[in-house]
Design an enzyme around this catalytic site. Sequence first.
Site, PDB file in Angstrom:
ATOM      1  CG  ASP A 214      -1.896  -1.217   1.236  1.00  0.00           C
ATOM      2  OD1 ASP A 214      -2.230  -1.558   0.131  1.00  0.00           O
ATOM      3  OD2 ASP A 214      -1.962  -1.755   2.433  1.00  0.00           O
TER       4      ASP A 214
ATOM      5  CE  LYS B 153       2.243  -2.692  -4.210  1.00  0.00           C
ATOM      6  NZ  LYS B 153       2.070  -2.221  -2.849  1.00  0.00           N
TER       7      LYS B 153
ATOM      8  N   GLY C  93      -4.585  -4.316  -3.682  1.00  0.00           N
ATOM      9  CA  GLY C  93      -5.431  -3.267  -3.875  1.00  0.00           C
ATOM     10  C   GLY C  93      -4.807  -2.065  -4.492  1.00  0.00           C
ATOM     11  CG  HIS C  94      -2.030  -2.239  -6.956  1.00  0.00           C
ATOM     12  ND1 HIS C  94      -0.939  -2.650  -7.619  1.00  0.00           N
ATOM     13  CD2 HIS C  94      -1.622  -2.665  -5.863  1.00  0.00           C
ATOM     14  CE1 HIS C  94      -0.261  -3.611  -6.876  1.00  0.00           C
ATOM     15  NE2 HIS C  94      -0.712  -3.741  -5.902  1.00  0.00           N
TER      16      HIS C  94
ATOM     17  CD  GLN D  90       0.571  -9.055  -2.644  1.00  0.00           C
ATOM     18  OE1 GLN D  90       1.130  -9.699  -3.249  1.00  0.00           O
ATOM     19  NE2 GLN D  90      -0.595  -8.708  -2.901  1.00  0.00           N
TER      20      GLN D  90
HETATM   21  P1  GDP Z   1      -0.675   0.311  -3.663  1.00  0.00           P
HETATM   22  O1  GDP Z   1      -1.100  -0.968  -3.166  1.00  0.00           O
HETATM   23  O2  GDP Z   1       0.528   0.169  -3.484  1.00  0.00           O
HETATM   24  O3  GDP Z   1      -0.940   0.500  -5.146  1.00  0.00           O
HETATM   25  O4  GDP Z   1      -1.296   1.419  -2.650  1.00  0.00           O
HETATM   26  P2  GDP Z   1      -2.995   1.638  -2.355  1.00  0.00           P
HETATM   27  O5  GDP Z   1      -3.546   2.025  -3.555  1.00  0.00           O
HETATM   28  O6  GDP Z   1      -3.398   0.583  -1.565  1.00  0.00           O
HETATM   29  O7  GDP Z   1      -2.738   2.648  -1.099  1.00  0.00           O
HETATM   30  C1  GDP Z   1      -2.282   4.164  -1.694  1.00  0.00           C
HETATM   31  C2  GDP Z   1      -3.136   5.182  -1.353  1.00  0.00           C
HETATM   32  O8  GDP Z   1      -2.533   6.363  -1.476  1.00  0.00           O
HETATM   33  C3  GDP Z   1      -4.212   5.202  -2.475  1.00  0.00           C
HETATM   34  O9  GDP Z   1      -5.480   5.633  -1.777  1.00  0.00           O
HETATM   35  C4  GDP Z   1      -3.490   6.429  -3.482  1.00  0.00           C
HETATM   36  O10 GDP Z   1      -4.533   6.920  -4.225  1.00  0.00           O
HETATM   37  C5  GDP Z   1      -3.107   7.082  -2.413  1.00  0.00           C
HETATM   38  N1  GDP Z   1      -1.669   8.068  -2.810  1.00  0.00           N
HETATM   39  C6  GDP Z   1      -0.791   7.615  -3.616  1.00  0.00           C
HETATM   40  N2  GDP Z   1      -0.065   8.526  -3.655  1.00  0.00           N
HETATM   41  C7  GDP Z   1      -0.240   9.658  -3.010  1.00  0.00           C
HETATM   42  C8  GDP Z   1       0.400  10.518  -2.536  1.00  0.00           C
HETATM   43  O11 GDP Z   1       1.569  10.920  -2.674  1.00  0.00           O
HETATM   44  N3  GDP Z   1      -0.395  11.585  -1.644  1.00  0.00           N
HETATM   45  C9  GDP Z   1      -1.490  11.138  -1.168  1.00  0.00           C
HETATM   46  N4  GDP Z   1      -2.295  12.001  -0.353  1.00  0.00           N
HETATM   47  N5  GDP Z   1      -2.158   9.952  -1.496  1.00  0.00           N
HETATM   48  C10 GDP Z   1      -1.446   8.976  -2.274  1.00  0.00           C
HETATM   49  P1  IMO Z   2      -0.998  -4.177  -2.238  1.00  0.00           P
HETATM   50  O1  IMO Z   2      -0.312  -4.834  -3.448  1.00  0.00           O
HETATM   51  C1  IMO Z   2      -0.887  -4.932   2.219  1.00  0.00           C
HETATM   52  C2  IMO Z   2      -1.114  -8.762   3.669  1.00  0.00           C
HETATM   53  C3  IMO Z   2      -2.458  -9.179   4.423  1.00  0.00           C
HETATM   54  C4  IMO Z   2      -1.925 -10.124   5.482  1.00  0.00           C
HETATM   55  C5  IMO Z   2      -0.758 -10.807   4.798  1.00  0.00           C
HETATM   56  C6  IMO Z   2      -1.101 -12.171   4.038  1.00  0.00           C
HETATM   57  O2  IMO Z   2      -2.246  -3.497  -2.445  1.00  0.00           O
HETATM   58  O3  IMO Z   2       0.069  -3.595  -1.403  1.00  0.00           O
HETATM   59  P2  IMO Z   2      -2.591 -13.020   1.913  1.00  0.00           P
HETATM   60  O4  IMO Z   2      -3.990 -12.659   1.616  1.00  0.00           O
HETATM   61  O5  IMO Z   2      -1.344 -12.292   0.864  1.00  0.00           O
HETATM   62  O6  IMO Z   2      -2.382 -14.403   2.175  1.00  0.00           O
HETATM   63  O7  IMO Z   2      -2.204 -12.208   3.177  1.00  0.00           O
HETATM   64  O8  IMO Z   2      -0.314 -10.141   3.500  1.00  0.00           O
HETATM   65  N1  IMO Z   2      -1.317  -8.420   2.398  1.00  0.00           N
HETATM   66  C7  IMO Z   2      -1.374  -6.860   2.027  1.00  0.00           C
HETATM   67  N2  IMO Z   2      -0.941  -5.920   2.770  1.00  0.00           N
HETATM   68  N3  IMO Z   2      -1.054  -4.475   0.895  1.00  0.00           N
HETATM   69  C8  IMO Z   2      -1.253  -5.693  -0.021  1.00  0.00           C
HETATM   70  O9  IMO Z   2      -1.384  -5.602  -1.218  1.00  0.00           O
HETATM   71  C9  IMO Z   2      -1.461  -6.850   0.752  1.00  0.00           C
HETATM   72  N4  IMO Z   2      -1.871  -8.239   0.139  1.00  0.00           N
HETATM   73  C10 IMO Z   2      -1.581  -8.944   1.286  1.00  0.00           C
HETATM   74  O10 IMO Z   2      -3.192  -8.120   4.994  1.00  0.00           O
HETATM   75  O11 IMO Z   2      -1.319  -9.613   6.453  1.00  0.00           O
HETATM   76 MG    MG Z   3      -2.675  -1.637  -1.780  1.00  0.00          MG
END
Ligand code: GDP
Ligand code: IMO
Ligand code: MG
Length: 427
Positions: A13, A16, A40-41, A223
């Site tokens: 999170d 990415k 979850g991207h 991840q």
């Molecule tokens: P990922 O799993 O690595 O793709 O990240 P997630 O989407 O799960 O979580 C990142 C969150 O931060 C999302 O809601 C993005 O829209 C948000 N985000 C990404 N870059 C930035 C940033 O530079 N500033 C802010 N405020 N939000 C960001």
């Molecule tokens: P992105 O790509 C954050 C965590 C779960 C749990 C552990 C194992 O959005 O960064 P799993 O279902 O993979 O066997 O769960 O990994 N986990 C993540 N945490 N971001 C993710 O993906 C994750 N995908 C799995 O919360 O602790």
């Molecule tokens: Mg994510």
Amino acid sequence: MPALVLLGAQWGDEGKGKATDLLGGSVDYVVRYQGGNNAGHTVVVGDQKYALHLLPSGILTPECTPVIGNGVVVDPSVLFSELNGLNERGVDTSKLLISGNAHIITPYNVTVDKVTERFLGKRKIGTTGRGIGPTYADKINRVGIRIQDLYDESILTQKVEAALEVKNQLLTKLYNRRAIEAGQVVEELLGYADRLKPYVADTVLILNQALEQDKVVLFEGGQGTLLDIDHGTYPFVTSSNPTAGGACTGSGVGPTKISRVIGILKAYTTRVGSGPFPTELLDEDGEALRRIGGERGVTTGRDRRCGWFDAVIARYATRVNGLTDFFLTKLDVLTGWEEIPVCVAYEIDGKRVEELPYSQTDFHHAKPIYENLPGWSEDITKAKSFSDLPKNAQAYVKALEDMSGAQISAIGVGPGRDETIEINSFI
Ligand code: GDP
Ligand code: IMO
Ligand code: MG
């Protein structure tokens, strides 16, 4: 410099999806190489917000070919609902390619994930419940079902029967659940075969030929480094290799082709699920980071655990991935703190430790040693260049760069595509 890897430097999170989407316009292929719909991207384009779980973030860029590599685990029902959702919003998904060697998350893998977590009770991993671990376990145990198996009914039936033989013993005798009927599973899986067919391809050949033609390939990790099955905080990890080496095994592209490895690094730290987290904040600062940063899981809706930046982890990510660059995200979230603590080392059993301890017991005992950096109060979301940032924000970024072991080449100051400061170009 054709192949780049973009991966999470912390516990996932980090942003990415946004970073991948940003580079999407300059690359020809975006490849997911591991994980599945546990990811979850989030990608924000103008006023549109997309949450991608299984599909590579490059799917939102029309010129880009999205690829699901052999190292990914694919839940076909999720794949189709994601494709349908995008199609309804006018996104063309017809260029998608899926490796025939990718393993399928079957309904029984999802069931086993959920019952195992329940059985573990307090010791649970806190998985996303998407069947990821059991599907990779089947792959390693050589009883997995691959996408290509959907095109030979007799082989598929034999494989599902073999896999269920053991699982049904577990489900009925240990977990007190009903047995799963092989015929029903086979029927459901065969139901996906025709719609999947146009996407299935020899992605290893296609990607290697593209690289020979000097096309640009971007590998998008799911991840993060500390969730890696080999290099993460085992057993509180996912069941694949998000680290850079996974890009090779999960796609069939050799390491000599990779020229840049970009670690996505949040300006503070978050984690979802169980496991150690030295800089975790259980006070109002943690609550404020969660609120301002919108730190709620994209996949499971769980609140993310929040804490200060941990330079020990960042250094570790640089090392195990051979990072060439960082993309620092969410700097804007830190606006308003008078002082921002940064963890520079740990204290473990009375000793100062500069690097991540390899022993799980030591890591569980690690207490952060903080250095306080001066904060800033100016709005930075409109900053377009490094010099637009307030002096203290510049100093914060420089300090993180010095501690983390690789150059910071981009800075996120908001979720949108254009809310980014580019320092060194990636391509
Ligand atoms: P990922 O799993 O690595 O793709 O990240 P997630 O989407 O799960 O979580 C990142 C969150 O931060 C999302 O809601 C993005 O829209 C948000 N985000 C990404 N870059 C930035 C940033 O530079 N500033 C802010 N405020 N939000 C960001
Ligand atoms: P992105 O790509 C954050 C965590 C779960 C749990 C552990 C194992 O959005 O960064 P799993 O279902 O993979 O066997 O769960 O990994 N986990 C993540 N945490 N971001 C993710 O993906 C994750 N995908 C799995 O919360 O602790
Ligand atoms: Mg994510």
